[in-house]
Design a protein around this motif. Structure first.
Motif: not given
Length: 513
Positions: A447-472
């Motif tokens: 649970v974040e203690t630092e501004a500007p996200f103080e009090g926010a719940r922080v959970v693990k995520s997986r971000g989707h990235i790719a090269n141009n044209g949705f490759s790799n």
């Protein structure tokens, strides 16, 4: 039997007419529009009940969310109004439609305009009015992008227009040019010159009283024409086979990341020269109410004006031009060029309406840097009952503390999926932007203690990235800050960058001013 014929002789029908008028009216209030139409064809008594305008007003209202329909204009009755937009009332009913146009795609919001009796759709746009950046020194000098999105409709140019009095398309040529030229070269111009739409017998289509394609802007400038096309579903076997492939999944739409009981064939990333008959709904029964297509093309009204003047060519060139002109004379005077087809699908409003135990479900707009603003659907797919998450009460725990912990257990649970409804050249429309595998204790980072996200719940995520044209394409470690039910922030750990997401209020945009 027609409504003006002799009274019906069926025992069941006659028995129904002997019931009190109030009871018949009550029964008819539960009938669907098709059932009312059938009842109106039985006898005069049931005709009067089945054509009662209050019944048809109810059916019109059921397809117009967000506003109260008070007028049947430009028709004399709500029954006539309902008939005018049958069977495409679903376009207004489901209000949010996303397309397979290129990699970015687009979103169109549809609404009924009772001032003109038409259904229109406008592209949903957003721009960021705060492009500031600042460094968050509390966590490794992470860059935070300012984000204050302004969401609006592109009202200057409707993407979709279904008029109260649809224009007939039987005299509009939508054949690909190469097919017309082939027919003319073979000495057969009968199919085009006879006005048969899309190779079908015009008389048969009139008898069926159904048009698979409706001309939307017959007076459009610059010869640019567009039409609305009904779609029909792929077979379950075809859907399963296509969805198992890699992107773009053989153009199935909506794509696999978006749950849907039925799917259609989209135009995909290609530019088709025409619409195939097997992709169209050929009758009202085949119309799928969760998808449609928009067909655009350039209408040439005089082919010969685009041929060079004969006096500028000589010799063999002149003889070839004479031959071309003789063949062109057999072609119709209207030719289509530059066809483009977009396929749209929708989400049931229940799929993006938040609930007390699924507060993050909805339509969101996110900051994607140089790509600009993009729209996403946040989905919480787990349907476990909330009462299944009852934590044990701690020794000496107060009632308030236990109630708060029990509430959090019901809300912060299960999976969260962010699916792009519009995308970019790297991660396109219809793909995941990020995924949280567990909003609960299993995915909790802090649970974040630092501004500007103080009090926010922080959970693990997986971000989707790719090269141009949705490759790799691949997924990278990330964190999601649950700032509020209307604001999220995503920390792309590998990129050292935090971007914001804001909820979009769809209902505030679908009522005409």
């Amino acid at each position: 039997m027609r409504a003006d014929s002799e009274p019906c002789t069926s025992a069941g029908e006659c028995l129904l007419t002997t019931l009190p008028a109030e009871l018949i009216a009550s029964i008819f209030s539960y009938l669907a529009p098709d059932d009312l139409s059938h009842m109106a064809e039985t006898c005069r008594v049931l005709y009067r009940h089945a054509t009662e305008d209050r019944l048809w007003r109810t059916h019109v209202q059921a397809n117009v969310p967000g506003q109260k329909v008070t007028s049947a204009y430009p028709f004399a009755s709500f029954r006539e109004l309902y008939s005018a937009h049958n069977p495409h009332w679903f376009v207004a009913k489901y209000k949010l439609w996303f397309s397979d146009t290129g990699l970015p795609g687009r979103i169109v919001l549809t609404r009924y305009d009772q001032r003109r009796g038409c259904i229109e759709g406008y592209q949903l746009l957003a721009n960021n009015t705060n492009s500031s950046f600042h460094t968050w020194h509390a966590h490794g000098d992470t860059i935070i992008s300012g984000f204050s999105p302004k969401v609006k409709l592109h009202l200057d140019s409707p993407a979709l227009h279904l008029p109260a009095h649809p224009t007939q398309t039987e005299d509009v040529l939508v054949f690909p040019v190469h097919q017309e030229a082939t027919d003319a070269a073979n000495g057969d111009a009968s199919g085009a010159s006879s006005g048969k739409p899309h190779g079908q017998d015009g008389q048969a289509q009139r008898e069926n009283d159904f048009q698979s394609e409706i001309l939307m802007h017959p007076s459009a400038p610059n010869r640019l024409q567009s039409s609305f096309v009904y779609a029909r579903c792929l077979s379950p076997d075809d859907i399963a086979e296509r969805s198992g492939r890699r992107f773009p999944y053989s153009h199935v739409w909506p794509p696999p990341a978006i749950p849907s009981p039925r799917r259609v064939l989209g135009a995909g990333l290609e530019r088709p020269t025409s619409l195939r008959d097997q992709d169209r709904a050929q009758s009202r029964r085949e119309v799928y109410d969760r998808a449609f297509r928009l067909h655009k093309w350039l209408q040439m009204h005089d082919f010969e004006e685009y041929i060079p003047s004969p006096n500028i060519l000589t010799g063999d060139f002149q003889s070839q031009l004479d031959l071309a002109i003789r063949r062109t004379a057999q072609l119709p005077r209207r030719i289509t060029l530059g066809e483009e087809v977009s396929t749209f699908a929708t989400l049931d409003p229940a799929q993006y309406t938040p609930t007390p135990t699924k507060p993050f479900r909805g339509i969101w707009v996110g900051d994607y840097g140089a790509h600009g603003c993009e729209f996403l659907w946040l989905h919480q797919p787990d349907d476990d009952p909330a009462d299944a998450f009852n934590p044990e009460r701690g020794v000496g725990e107060s009632d308030a503390a236990y109630a708060a912990r029990k509430r959090d257990a019901a809300v912060y649970r299960g999976r969260l999926e962010a699916v792009k409804l519009t995308g970019d050249a790297n991660v396109p429309r219809g793909e995941y932007s990020f995924v949280v595998d567990d909003l609960g204790e299993g995915g909790l980072v802090r649970v974040e203690t630092e501004a500007p996200f103080e009090g926010a719940r922080v959970v693990k995520s997986r971000g989707h990235i790719a090269n141009n044209g949705f490759s790799n394409d691949t997924y990278v470690d990330a964190e999601l800050f649950l700032v509020s039910p209307d604001v999220l922030a995503h920390n792309w750990l590998a990129l050292g960058h935090i971007s914001y997401f804001h909820r979009v209020d769809i209902d505030s945009l679908i009522v005409p001013n």
